[in-house]
Design a protein around this motif. Structure first.
Motif, PDB file in Angstrom:
ATOM      1  N   THR A   1      -9.120  13.564  -0.361  1.00 52.33           N
ATOM      2  CA  THR A   1      -8.046  12.620  -0.034  1.00 52.33           C
ATOM      3  C   THR A   1      -8.033  12.230   1.430  1.00 52.33           C
ATOM      4  N   ALA A   2      -8.278  13.225   2.305  1.00 52.77           N
ATOM      5  CA  ALA A   2      -8.092  13.053   3.754  1.00 52.77           C
ATOM      6  C   ALA A   2      -6.670  12.552   4.027  1.00 52.77           C
ATOM      7  N   ILE A   3      -6.514  11.437   4.740  1.00 58.92           N
ATOM      8  CA  ILE A   3      -5.170  10.954   5.083  1.00 58.92           C
ATOM      9  C   ILE A   3      -4.643   9.935   4.072  1.00 58.92           C
ATOM     10  N   GLY A   4      -5.396   9.711   2.998  1.00 59.41           N
ATOM     11  CA  GLY A   4      -4.924   8.789   1.969  1.00 59.41           C
ATOM     12  C   GLY A   4      -5.363   7.353   2.150  1.00 59.41           C
ATOM     13  N   TYR A   5      -6.396   7.126   2.952  1.00 55.98           N
ATOM     14  CA  TYR A   5      -6.847   5.757   3.228  1.00 55.98           C
ATOM     15  C   TYR A   5      -7.459   5.112   1.984  1.00 55.98           C
ATOM     16  N   SER A   6      -8.535   5.695   1.482  1.00 56.62           N
ATOM     17  CA  SER A   6      -9.143   5.145   0.265  1.00 56.62           C
ATOM     18  C   SER A   6      -8.215   5.315  -0.931  1.00 56.62           C
ATOM     19  N   GLY A   7      -7.404   6.380  -0.911  1.00 57.25           N
ATOM     20  CA  GLY A   7      -6.442   6.601  -1.983  1.00 57.25           C
ATOM     21  C   GLY A   7      -5.398   5.504  -2.058  1.00 57.25           C
ATOM     22  N   THR A   8      -4.988   4.994  -0.913  1.00 52.65           N
ATOM     23  CA  THR A   8      -4.025   3.891  -0.890  1.00 52.65           C
ATOM     24  C   THR A   8      -4.645   2.631  -1.489  1.00 52.65           C
ATOM     25  N   ILE A   9      -5.894   2.371  -1.141  1.00 55.51           N
ATOM     26  CA  ILE A   9      -6.594   1.200  -1.691  1.00 55.51           C
ATOM     27  C   ILE A   9      -6.674   1.300  -3.212  1.00 55.51           C
ATOM     28  N   MET A  10      -7.116   2.456  -3.710  1.00 52.27           N
ATOM     29  CA  MET A  10      -7.270   2.632  -5.157  1.00 52.27           C
ATOM     30  C   MET A  10      -5.932   2.789  -5.863  1.00 52.27           C
ATOM     31  N   GLY A  11      -4.991   3.473  -5.208  1.00 52.44           N
ATOM     32  CA  GLY A  11      -3.680   3.695  -5.810  1.00 52.44           C
ATOM     33  C   GLY A  11      -2.927   2.409  -6.056  1.00 52.44           C
ATOM     34  N   ARG A  12      -3.055   1.461  -5.145  1.00 55.42           N
ATOM     35  CA  ARG A  12      -2.386   0.169  -5.318  1.00 55.42           C
ATOM     36  C   ARG A  12      -2.916  -0.562  -6.546  1.00 55.42           C
ATOM     37  N   ILE A  13      -4.235  -0.485  -6.749  1.00 55.78           N
ATOM     38  CA  ILE A  13      -4.822  -1.160  -7.909  1.00 55.78           C
ATOM     39  C   ILE A  13      -4.436  -0.436  -9.194  1.00 55.78           C
ATOM     40  N   ALA A  14      -4.456   0.901  -9.155  1.00 52.36           N
ATOM     41  CA  ALA A  14      -4.046   1.675 -10.323  1.00 52.36           C
ATOM     42  C   ALA A  14      -2.612   1.351 -10.700  1.00 52.36           C
ATOM     43  N   LYS A  15      -1.741   1.238  -9.709  1.00 52.58           N
ATOM     44  CA  LYS A  15      -0.331   0.923  -9.955  1.00 52.58           C
ATOM     45  C   LYS A  15      -0.199  -0.459 -10.573  1.00 52.58           C
ATOM     46  N   LYS A  16      -0.925  -1.417 -10.056  1.00 55.03           N
ATOM     47  CA  LYS A  16      -0.882  -2.788 -10.589  1.00 55.03           C
ATOM     48  C   LYS A  16      -1.323  -2.827 -12.049  1.00 55.03           C
ATOM     49  N   ASN A  17      -2.283  -1.952 -12.382  1.00 50.56           N
ATOM     50  CA  ASN A  17      -2.833  -1.932 -13.738  1.00 50.56           C
ATOM     51  C   ASN A  17      -2.110  -0.963 -14.671  1.00 50.56           C
TER      52      ASN A  17
END
Length: 209
Positions: free
Chosen positions: A63-79
């Protein structure tokens, strides 16, 4: 030829104009505190890939600080899906939680504090997309545990698979074991899976099930 590739990469990076305040804030924090996050061009490709396939349920290892997680999480949430992300470092885990809160993603992201070599085995669900970006010496184990939890036609995205270029150029002796394991891992992927290796960022490996 190498100089031309570097120039092309710099050209691409300069074309990427980020306006999102949270993403910019995380990029600045990562730069100031020497936190490894995906490069700009890899972040763009990751976002394009996940969004284009409308992936819903996503697993991230590292996860680290959630950088890539934020990118992917936003798309997951949209879907209408969710992101499950695993981080071994408690400081980074808490920083990621703060960033997911800022991004209004706490209802979409399940952040697990623990070692990926242990925590992946505990997961009882399957995923459309898996992003691996954690301890390089354990990539083989992360992959073998993850692919068992990947849905048919799903993708695994392996970042930093060429490890600072040390797989093809001189490297400090302390990295000998990591370099050997990554080279063996790449050979294994070519021989056993539907795999492609791409030399941008710090090397990206893609596997389709």
């Amino acid at each position: 030829m190498l100089d031309e590739l570097q120039q092309a990469n710099e050209y691409i990076i300069n074309k990427i104009i980020e306006k999102d305040t949270l993403i910019l804030e995380m990029e600045e924090f990562a730069k100031e505190n020497n936190v490894p996050i995906v490069t700009k061009e890899v972040a763009e490709y990751l976002k394009f890939l996940v969004d284009s396939h409308n992936f819903k349920d996503i697993l991230e290892i590292g996860t680290a600080i959630g950088y890539s997680g934020t990118i992917m999480g936003r798309i997951a949430k949209k879907n209408g899906g969710k992101l499950t992300t695993i981080e071994i470092d408690e400081v980074r885990y808490n920083q990621a939680l703060d960033n997911f809160k800022k991004g209004d993603l706490l209802d979409t992201v399940n952040v697990i504090l623990g070692d990926g070599t242990v925590e992946i085995k505990k997961l009882d669900q399957t995923f459309d997309f898996i992003f691996i970006d954690a301890s390089k010496g354990h990539y083989m184990e992360f992959f073998k545990d993850s692919i068992e939890r990947l849905n048919d036609n799903g993708l695994i995205f392996i970042d930093n698979i060429m490890f600072r270029g040390y797989l093809y150029k001189e490297y400090p002796k302390r990295f000998k074991t990591i370099v050997r394991r990554l080279d063996e891992f790449i050979n294994y992927l070519y021989e056993n899976h539907n795999f492609v290796l791409m030399p941008f960022g710090d090397g990206i490996g893609l596997v389709r099930k």
